[in-house]
Design an enzyme around this catalytic site. Structure first.
Site, PDB file in Angstrom:
ATOM      1  N   GLU A  71       0.864  -1.239  -0.076  1.00  0.00           N
ATOM      2  CA  GLU A  71      -0.152   0.115  -0.093  1.00  0.00           C
ATOM      3  C   GLU A  71       0.834   1.042   0.095  1.00  0.00           C
ATOM      4  O   GLU A  71       0.525   2.135  -0.852  1.00  0.00           O
ATOM      5  CB  GLU A  71      -1.074   0.171   1.241  1.00  0.00           C
ATOM      6  CG  GLU A  71      -1.608   1.107   1.383  1.00  0.00           C
ATOM      7  CD  GLU A  71      -2.811   1.406   2.472  1.00  0.00           C
ATOM      8  OE1 GLU A  71      -2.747   0.412   3.194  1.00  0.00           O
ATOM      9  OE2 GLU A  71      -3.508   2.244   2.373  1.00  0.00           O
ATOM     10  N   ASP A  86      -0.595  -5.119   3.287  1.00  0.00           N
ATOM     11  CA  ASP A  86      -1.051  -3.791   3.853  1.00  0.00           C
ATOM     12  C   ASP A  86      -0.549  -3.911   5.245  1.00  0.00           C
ATOM     13  O   ASP A  86      -0.660  -4.711   6.050  1.00  0.00           O
ATOM     14  CB  ASP A  86      -2.525  -3.816   4.067  1.00  0.00           C
ATOM     15  CG  ASP A  86      -3.156  -2.516   4.365  1.00  0.00           C
ATOM     16  OD1 ASP A  86      -2.394  -1.755   5.131  1.00  0.00           O
ATOM     17  OD2 ASP A  86      -4.517  -2.356   4.164  1.00  0.00           O
ATOM     18  N   ILE A  98      -0.736  -1.841   7.684  1.00  0.00           N
ATOM     19  CA  ILE A  98      -1.524  -1.499   8.766  1.00  0.00           C
ATOM     20  C   ILE A  98      -2.901  -1.358   8.176  1.00  0.00           C
ATOM     21  O   ILE A  98      -3.066  -0.485   7.463  1.00  0.00           O
ATOM     22  CB  ILE A  98      -1.441  -0.312   9.725  1.00  0.00           C
ATOM     23  CG1 ILE A  98       0.068  -0.305  10.297  1.00  0.00           C
ATOM     24  CG2 ILE A  98      -2.478  -0.230  10.826  1.00  0.00           C
ATOM     25  CD1 ILE A  98       0.413   0.771  11.326  1.00  0.00           C
ATOM     26  N   ASP A  99      -3.776  -2.571   8.176  1.00  0.00           N
ATOM     27  CA  ASP A  99      -5.062  -2.240   7.780  1.00  0.00           C
ATOM     28  C   ASP A  99      -5.976  -1.796   9.072  1.00  0.00           C
ATOM     29  O   ASP A  99      -5.855  -2.521   9.912  1.00  0.00           O
ATOM     30  CB  ASP A  99      -5.742  -3.517   7.216  1.00  0.00           C
ATOM     31  CG  ASP A  99      -7.104  -3.284   6.386  1.00  0.00           C
ATOM     32  OD1 ASP A  99      -7.210  -2.248   5.685  1.00  0.00           O
ATOM     33  OD2 ASP A  99      -7.923  -4.069   6.757  1.00  0.00           O
ATOM     34  N   THR A 157      -5.782   1.887   9.405  1.00  0.00           N
ATOM     35  CA  THR A 157      -5.042   3.089   9.916  1.00  0.00           C
ATOM     36  C   THR A 157      -5.576   4.030  10.796  1.00  0.00           C
ATOM     37  O   THR A 157      -5.202   4.736  11.765  1.00  0.00           O
ATOM     38  CB  THR A 157      -4.209   3.618   8.746  1.00  0.00           C
ATOM     39  OG1 THR A 157      -3.521   2.738   8.154  1.00  0.00           O
ATOM     40  CG2 THR A 157      -3.464   4.953   9.063  1.00  0.00           C
ATOM     41  N   ASP A 169      -6.036  -4.637   0.838  1.00  0.00           N
ATOM     42  CA  ASP A 169      -7.061  -4.844   1.886  1.00  0.00           C
ATOM     43  C   ASP A 169      -7.740  -6.232   1.869  1.00  0.00           C
ATOM     44  O   ASP A 169      -8.102  -6.348   3.354  1.00  0.00           O
ATOM     45  CB  ASP A 169      -8.057  -3.633   1.660  1.00  0.00           C
ATOM     46  CG  ASP A 169      -7.857  -2.115   1.773  1.00  0.00           C
ATOM     47  OD1 ASP A 169      -7.008  -1.788   2.636  1.00  0.00           O
ATOM     48  OD2 ASP A 169      -8.034  -1.283   0.997  1.00  0.00           O
TER      49      ASP A 169
HETATM   50  C1  IPD Z   1      -8.999   0.786   5.026  1.00  0.00           C
HETATM   51  C2  IPD Z   1      -9.926  -0.135   5.862  1.00  0.00           C
HETATM   52  C3  IPD Z   1     -11.238   0.312   5.842  1.00  0.00           C
HETATM   53  C4  IPD Z   1     -11.934   0.264   4.361  1.00  0.00           C
HETATM   54  C5  IPD Z   1     -11.197   1.508   3.608  1.00  0.00           C
HETATM   55  C6  IPD Z   1      -9.476   0.802   3.563  1.00  0.00           C
HETATM   56  P1  IPD Z   1      -6.484   1.075   5.575  1.00  0.00           P
HETATM   57  O1  IPD Z   1      -7.632   0.341   4.687  1.00  0.00           O
HETATM   58  O2  IPD Z   1      -9.655  -1.509   5.292  1.00  0.00           O
HETATM   59  O3  IPD Z   1     -11.877  -0.857   6.581  1.00  0.00           O
HETATM   60  O4  IPD Z   1     -13.233   0.849   4.706  1.00  0.00           O
HETATM   61  O5  IPD Z   1     -11.916   1.236   2.192  1.00  0.00           O
HETATM   62  O6  IPD Z   1      -8.986   1.892   2.714  1.00  0.00           O
HETATM   63  O7  IPD Z   1      -6.298   2.558   4.685  1.00  0.00           O
HETATM   64  O8  IPD Z   1      -6.733   1.375   6.831  1.00  0.00           O
HETATM   65  O9  IPD Z   1      -5.249   0.345   5.018  1.00  0.00           O
HETATM   66 CA    CA Z   2      -3.279   0.260   5.222  1.00  0.00          CA
END
Ligand code: IPD
Ligand code: CA
Length: 293
Positions: A69, A89, A91-92, A94, A219
């Site tokens: 990412e 990813d 940190i999913d 963030t 993700d």
């Molecule tokens: C997000 C998360 C969130 C989703 C967003 C993503 P990130 O990823 O997975 O649940 O609703 O569309 O962008 O930015 O925290 O890696």
């Molecule tokens: Ca992320």
């Protein structure tokens, strides 16, 4: 069938090390930068974890490729080829990480010939490590896990998210989808703030389905194989085959629940990941019923 177990075990050990980095920073104040929208955040920890993972993997497997990412955010091409590729990813969740809302995960998938061979999702604060290798089942902290098997939409807990998009079309589509589901009715709608953990809730049977539009491959690649190996169904929101680059997903406990959600929800247009990863909503096209997309 090739055996990628050595890569899988390496990925699991790296997820554990990445989780330690994330947890060290979790309670601290973070410096936050914005990416594609005021709700699309990145911290120094996101970047540090991704750099750690990629350099460790590259040392071990110099011929492998990466989709990460934060590397893509920094301008690297987002291209899924037939070469063994790690999809990361760091940190999913963030936004959760920044606010100390306790659902954050490191997500690592590995694809060969564009097919996912394994996925690892470590929900760090919960200390839950979900993983699956293709054809070998799914596991949570070493114990086999299974979807609920629920087939009746009116008895489902559905997980979805309001993503980082803030334009009118995306917001009205996402909120109208929640209304449409609640009217079916369903038992409840939930959101944890991380697609990877949301989908793992389907894998473990805590939720019966998850859907979202506007995601990226990092993700969902790892959690999609975890849901499939837990006996679940993963499809595109148009009811057809799941494609990790399409930015759309439904993960469900059964084919009938997945299809029912595909019939009910609307989608807003997104450019595919392999076209332009940070252009989330294109043009002025309206929301579409899925069967037309
Ligand atoms: C997000 C998360 C969130 C989703 C967003 C993503 P990130 O990823 O997975 O649940 O609703 O569309 O962008 O930015 O925290 O890696
Ligand atoms: Ca992320």
């Amino acid at each position: 069938m090739s055996d990628w177990s050595h890569c899988f075990h390496f990925g699991v050990s790296l997820a554990n090390q990445a989780a330690e980095i994330i947890l060290t920073s979790f309670q601290k104040q973070k410096a936050v930068k914005l990416k594609s929208s005021p709700a699309d955040l990145v911290t120094e920890t996101d970047q540090r974890v991704e750099t750690f993972l990629i350099s460790a993997i590259r040392t071990q497997f110099p011929n492998h490729r990466f989709i990460g990412e934060e590397s893509v955010a920094a301008g690297e091409a987002l291209e899924l080829t037939d070469t063994p590729t790690w999809i990361i990813d760091p940190i999913d969740g963030t936004v959760n990480f920044v606010h100390r809302f306790p659902f954050v995960a490191v997500s690592i998938a590995f694809a060969v010939n564009k097919q996912t061979e394994f996925g690892v999702v470590y929900s760090c604060v919960e200390n839950k490590l979900f993983c699956a290798q293709r054809g070998r089942g799914a596991f949570l902290n070493g114990e086999p896990l299974h979807v609920s098997g629920q087939e009746d939409i009116s008895r489902c807990v559905i997980v979805t998210e309001i993503g980082p998009e803030r334009d009118d079309l995306a917001l009205s589509t996402m909120t109208s989808n929640i209304y449409r589901l609640l009217r079916l009715p369903v038992h409840g709608v939930r959101a944890l703030g991380t697609a990877a953990v949301d989908m793992c809730q389907v894998a473990v049977g805590g939720a019966d389905a998850y859907f979202h539009v506007g995601l990226h491959c990092w993700d969902i690649a790892a959690s999609a194989i975890i849901v499939q190996e837990a006996g679940g169904v993963v499809i595109d929101t148009n009811g057809l085959h799941f494609d990790m680059m399409s930015r759309r997903v439904i993960a469900a406990s059964s084919a009938s629940v997945a299809q029912r959600i595909a019939d009910v929800i609307q989608v807003f247009p997104c450019r595919r990941d392999d076209e332009d990863p940070y252009s989330s909503v294109c043009g002025d096209a309206g929301a579409c019923e899925n069967k037309h997309v």
